[in-house]
Design an enzyme around this catalytic site. Sequence first.
Site, PDB file in Angstrom:
ATOM      1  N   HIS A 280       0.835  -1.200   0.000  1.00 31.63           N
ATOM      2  CA  HIS A 280       0.000   0.000   0.000  1.00 31.63           C
ATOM      3  C   HIS A 280       0.871   1.252   0.000  1.00 31.63           C
ATOM      4  O   HIS A 280       1.585   1.516   0.964  1.00 31.63           O
ATOM      5  CB  HIS A 280      -0.888  -0.027   1.250  1.00 31.63           C
ATOM      6  CG  HIS A 280      -1.833   1.110   1.360  1.00 31.63           C
ATOM      7  ND1 HIS A 280      -1.858   1.957   2.448  1.00 31.63           N
ATOM      8  CD2 HIS A 280      -2.816   1.537   0.524  1.00 31.63           C
ATOM      9  CE1 HIS A 280      -2.809   2.859   2.287  1.00 31.63           C
ATOM     10  NE2 HIS A 280      -3.409   2.632   1.138  1.00 31.63           N
TER      11      HIS A 280
ATOM     12  N   HIS B 254      -1.165  10.596  -2.570  1.00 33.45           N
ATOM     13  CA  HIS B 254      -2.505  10.180  -2.172  1.00 33.45           C
ATOM     14  C   HIS B 254      -3.430  11.366  -1.947  1.00 33.45           C
ATOM     15  O   HIS B 254      -4.456  11.508  -2.616  1.00 33.45           O
ATOM     16  CB  HIS B 254      -2.445   9.327  -0.904  1.00 33.45           C
ATOM     17  CG  HIS B 254      -3.795   8.896  -0.421  1.00 33.45           C
ATOM     18  ND1 HIS B 254      -4.536   9.635   0.479  1.00 33.45           N
ATOM     19  CD2 HIS B 254      -4.542   7.814  -0.723  1.00 33.45           C
ATOM     20  CE1 HIS B 254      -5.688   9.034   0.696  1.00 33.45           C
ATOM     21  NE2 HIS B 254      -5.722   7.921  -0.008  1.00 33.45           N
TER      22      HIS B 254
END
Length: 327
Positions: A10, A52
């Site tokens: 991730h 992100h």
Amino acid sequence: MDQKTYIVGHRGFPHVAPQNTLSSFRAAIAAGADGVETDVQLTKDGEMVIHHDYSIDTTSNGHGRIDTMTFEEVRGYDFGIRRGEQFKGEKIPTFTEFLDTVQGMQVINIELKAPADRSIPFVSRVVDEVVRRNLLDRALISAFDHSLLAQVKELCPQLRVGCLTFEPGMAQSPDMQLLAKAIPMDKKLADITEEDVIVPEGLSVETLLGPENAGTGKHDARQRILELVHAQGAIFVGCSAGELISTVEAQRDLAAYAESLPFKPDFMHMNYKHLLEIPETVANLREMGIGSSPWTVDDPEVMRLCLDLGCWSIITNRTDLLREMMG
């Protein structure tokens, strides 16, 4: 469906390196990950970069939204120093640099962080770069806004896509309940202004921010609600709060939801809590030819559950723990 469960880091391997940096992706490779998950978005002048959040406030020594900065401006900030001197000088990666680093991996999971102005060319540019590099056998495109994935399938039907979804109870979560009380349910989230926000009676800043942040002068309750609105509005462009809640409710039955889409997803990327509550989802999707890739699985017990259920991949911050478990 391939029976192997892939280990997908991730944002790279953020347990040991700054998330979504080249150091993080290299660390994931060194730790034995089969692939990585990342996020791509645009700067003000159209450069595709890896990050992100839409702002750089929590990951760098700078402040502001990426879509309001030129590439040269955002490249001038340090995205490593918050994690220690050993990462000082780490820069935000371009999409090209990311692909150069990970193109040998088996799974390259690219999440679309599309601009709020959907008329700006974005999806096609990501697809074109994947195709140009001959990565169709390794790359997949994911998004919470599934209309973006419909675009991907129109542009390149053979490029795999994964629908990101939240936990089953999100429609009843405190955040969603707060929005239902605080803003007009039929107005687009992107159009909500401070004047639209009604702070529910008795709601304290401590409730919204936690006692450690209350009284700092950085936020008040109205601002916190507006931040929540904008965060959801950036993901679900064009949706009202009512439509957002309806969408989340419809995703409780992921197999039925997948059938309702105008395209067939290759994967469902569900919040791992979905499998704790409805573990049969993996088998139901598998019967439809759809793989399951839960996020973000860091607890060894949940990792074991996902392996036992036969998930196609497991997205984790702890590549090391999952690799050790799988041998």
